[in-house]
Motif scaffolding. Sequence first.
Motif, PDB file in Angstrom:
ATOM      1  N   SER A 166       0.834  -1.199   0.000  1.00  0.00           N
ATOM      2  CA  SER A 166       0.000   0.000   0.000  1.00  0.00           C
ATOM      3  C   SER A 166       0.868   1.247   0.000  1.00  0.00           C
ATOM      4  O   SER A 166       0.571   2.234  -0.678  1.00  0.00           O
ATOM      5  CB  SER A 166      -0.947  -0.012   1.187  1.00  0.00           C
TER       6      SER A 166
ATOM      7  N   ASN B 318      -8.344 -10.504  -2.424  1.00  0.00           N
ATOM      8  CA  ASN B 318      -8.764  -9.464  -3.367  1.00  0.00           C
ATOM      9  C   ASN B 318      -7.979  -8.185  -3.185  1.00  0.00           C
ATOM     10  O   ASN B 318      -7.584  -7.526  -4.150  1.00  0.00           O
ATOM     11  CB  ASN B 318     -10.262  -9.184  -3.198  1.00  0.00           C
ATOM     12  N   TYR B 319      -7.757  -7.864  -1.952  1.00  0.00           N
ATOM     13  CA  TYR B 319      -7.049  -6.627  -1.676  1.00  0.00           C
ATOM     14  C   TYR B 319      -5.619  -6.691  -2.178  1.00  0.00           C
ATOM     15  O   TYR B 319      -5.131  -5.753  -2.814  1.00  0.00           O
ATOM     16  CB  TYR B 319      -7.082  -6.354  -0.173  1.00  0.00           C
ATOM     17  N   GLN B 321      -4.454  -8.573  -4.475  1.00  0.00           N
ATOM     18  CA  GLN B 321      -4.462  -8.587  -5.936  1.00  0.00           C
ATOM     19  C   GLN B 321      -4.711  -7.185  -6.486  1.00  0.00           C
ATOM     20  O   GLN B 321      -4.071  -6.769  -7.473  1.00  0.00           O
ATOM     21  CB  GLN B 321      -5.537  -9.551  -6.450  1.00  0.00           C
ATOM     22  N   SER B 322      -5.609  -6.479  -5.869  1.00  0.00           N
ATOM     23  CA  SER B 322      -5.885  -5.131  -6.372  1.00  0.00           C
ATOM     24  C   SER B 322      -4.673  -4.233  -6.187  1.00  0.00           C
ATOM     25  O   SER B 322      -4.364  -3.413  -7.050  1.00  0.00           O
ATOM     26  CB  SER B 322      -7.100  -4.544  -5.667  1.00  0.00           C
ATOM     27  N   GLN B 325      -2.282  -5.018  -8.884  1.00  0.00           N
ATOM     28  CA  GLN B 325      -2.726  -4.474 -10.167  1.00  0.00           C
ATOM     29  C   GLN B 325      -2.496  -2.977 -10.234  1.00  0.00           C
ATOM     30  O   GLN B 325      -2.149  -2.430 -11.297  1.00  0.00           O
ATOM     31  CB  GLN B 325      -4.211  -4.780 -10.376  1.00  0.00           C
ATOM     32  N   GLN B 326      -2.675  -2.345  -9.106  1.00  0.00           N
ATOM     33  CA  GLN B 326      -2.406  -0.915  -9.083  1.00  0.00           C
ATOM     34  C   GLN B 326      -0.947  -0.621  -9.368  1.00  0.00           C
ATOM     35  O   GLN B 326      -0.623   0.333 -10.091  1.00  0.00           O
ATOM     36  CB  GLN B 326      -2.780  -0.339  -7.715  1.00  0.00           C
ATOM     37  N   LEU B 385      -5.221   3.423  -0.619  1.00  0.00           N
ATOM     38  CA  LEU B 385      -5.582   3.462  -2.024  1.00  0.00           C
ATOM     39  C   LEU B 385      -5.494   4.883  -2.526  1.00  0.00           C
ATOM     40  O   LEU B 385      -5.989   5.798  -1.903  1.00  0.00           O
ATOM     41  CB  LEU B 385      -7.006   2.934  -2.205  1.00  0.00           C
TER      42      LEU B 385
END
Lengths: 181, 434
Positions: A166, B318-319, B321-322, B325-326, B385
């Motif tokens: 993140s 999912n997180y 993976q997202s 992808q970002q 995000l």
Amino acid sequence: MDKTSKGIQTLSTHCSYKTKFAFRFLRSLMKLKKQHQPISSSSSSSMELIHKRSQRIKMLAYSSIAHAAGPRRAWSRAILFKLQSRARHHYFTRKRSSLDSKTKQKKILKNKRVMRNHNIIRAGSTSRVTRETKQMKKLREIVPGGKEMDICSLFDETAHYVKCLSMQVQVMQAIADRFSK
Amino acid sequence: MEMSGHENEDVGFQHRSESILNCPSSGMSTTHLPEKVSGMTMSSLSIFKPSNGADPFFASAWDPIVSLSQSENFGDSSMVSHGELSNPPYPVVLENQGMNSTSHLVQYPSDSSFVEMVPKLPCFGSGSFSEMVGSFGLAECSGIANTGCPPKYTLHKEKATERASPIGAQSHDGRETEDGGIGSSSSGKRRKRALDSSSPFSPNKNAEGEQHKDLSGESSDVMKDHEEKKHKAEENTSGNIRNKQTGKQSKDSSHSEEAPKENYIHVRARRGQATNSHSLAERVRREKISERMRLLQELVPGCNKITGKAVMLDEIINYVQSLQQQVEFLSMKLATVNPELNIDIERILSKDILNSRGGNGAIFGFGPGINSSQPYQHGIFQGTLPTVPSTSPQYTSLPQTVLDNELQGLFHMGFDSSSAIDNLGANGLLKPEL
């Protein structure tokens, strides 16, 4: 264990992680930019070029984040090892520049992977295939270095990895915004 | 319900522990008990050891529990039961190899009081086994000279402090010691004897005595196996958790908040649960896993309301993976961007990047070396995000300013050429990683 939670909580050092990552990434980006010429047109070749460059940038990003995280974490070690082996592979293939060596290298790598998987399967797999196990498998694939970890440390590594990912996304976003202005 | 049951047991246990505390025939005041007890336990331990193999019931009048006493208090009767139930065939430590003496002592079944003490098997989270052991050990201090047994029984300390409040069951204790001596004669069925003996013997023992009996039966196996197997300390966290919980539950005045420094994991079988060593280990493992899941839950945004491992795992996958992808998307974006090799831009960029979270106040209150000590997490995780605007700059402003200062300091070091970048990079990289 306490160490886990502490290790995750003291990602404080998120501060230093961020700095390290930002610096390293920027530096490598600069180097890359110097080597390549700016993309002018969007032809097919440039698309490939863009794709190639994006792949390289992605690798740079992961390498930066892995270095920033340090060798203490299993996932960062896994990333670095993968990059190094890939670099070695490329180096050898380029040096030889022969199909035989390429195929040999590929085979070697493949065998290693297969053997590793076999070992993992033998190591402690339960025959029970539940939804949870599938999820675990998927998680192992996603998290670098997760294939050979037990569930406990897998979760631990996942948490740390999520934190660093993140942070990486955030920094990259800022860089992209900056560049595109 | 389990917790309430535990609480009840705890209460009863406390009474018992208190009585045990006062029990020692040495007549030490409860306040001084711990020290003396520990002394006695040491001696008792040494004495006990040799006989351990042959007959767990030590003929002497001293209590095996004494050896356990490292702790100040005789907090938990669980120790008692623990000791009693360990059969001679397993003379080995119930708890830990370090705790050899204690295990021996624990095997001292004859003490009826101990049997009653056994009462509750606090759930894993609620009470630390070590605590109980510790309290137990202190319980019976016969007047054995201190032979200087290695004080390895760290466990007990906290338990004793937490549980044992000086209650005057001195007479009770005295009885226990005597029984202890007698108890050595029996062999084999320590557990039963203890149970039997306990029933008539509990002046303070309330209805919980029966509960304890059941628990003792369960706990002995659990403890024994558990002890043998677990030596290491994940315990700190679990111990701390247990400590706190026992602290909450126990009503003793002397609840110390010291964290037990166990080197092994104490697990107590919950009431009504299997006490098989395997299931215990399973339970510990499951607890660890669920703890990690909780941590992950905090990390992944929007997962506070999700309960359930499978759903949570889906979300996590999912997180991740997202995020990946970002990264890929951003790298592609960066690839298309025209490179600007202007150094000023990079400098500004760094500033922006590091301050991307939020309003960076120009607070220059911190020196450059403080960054790692700042509680940075909130700031970072809030704006994980890119699409999510950071809505809480107050978290980020502080660390941001620190970082910013540091960066500025670095920048001002002569950042006027590309070499400066290398310096910066080197500085960044040369920082101790962890």
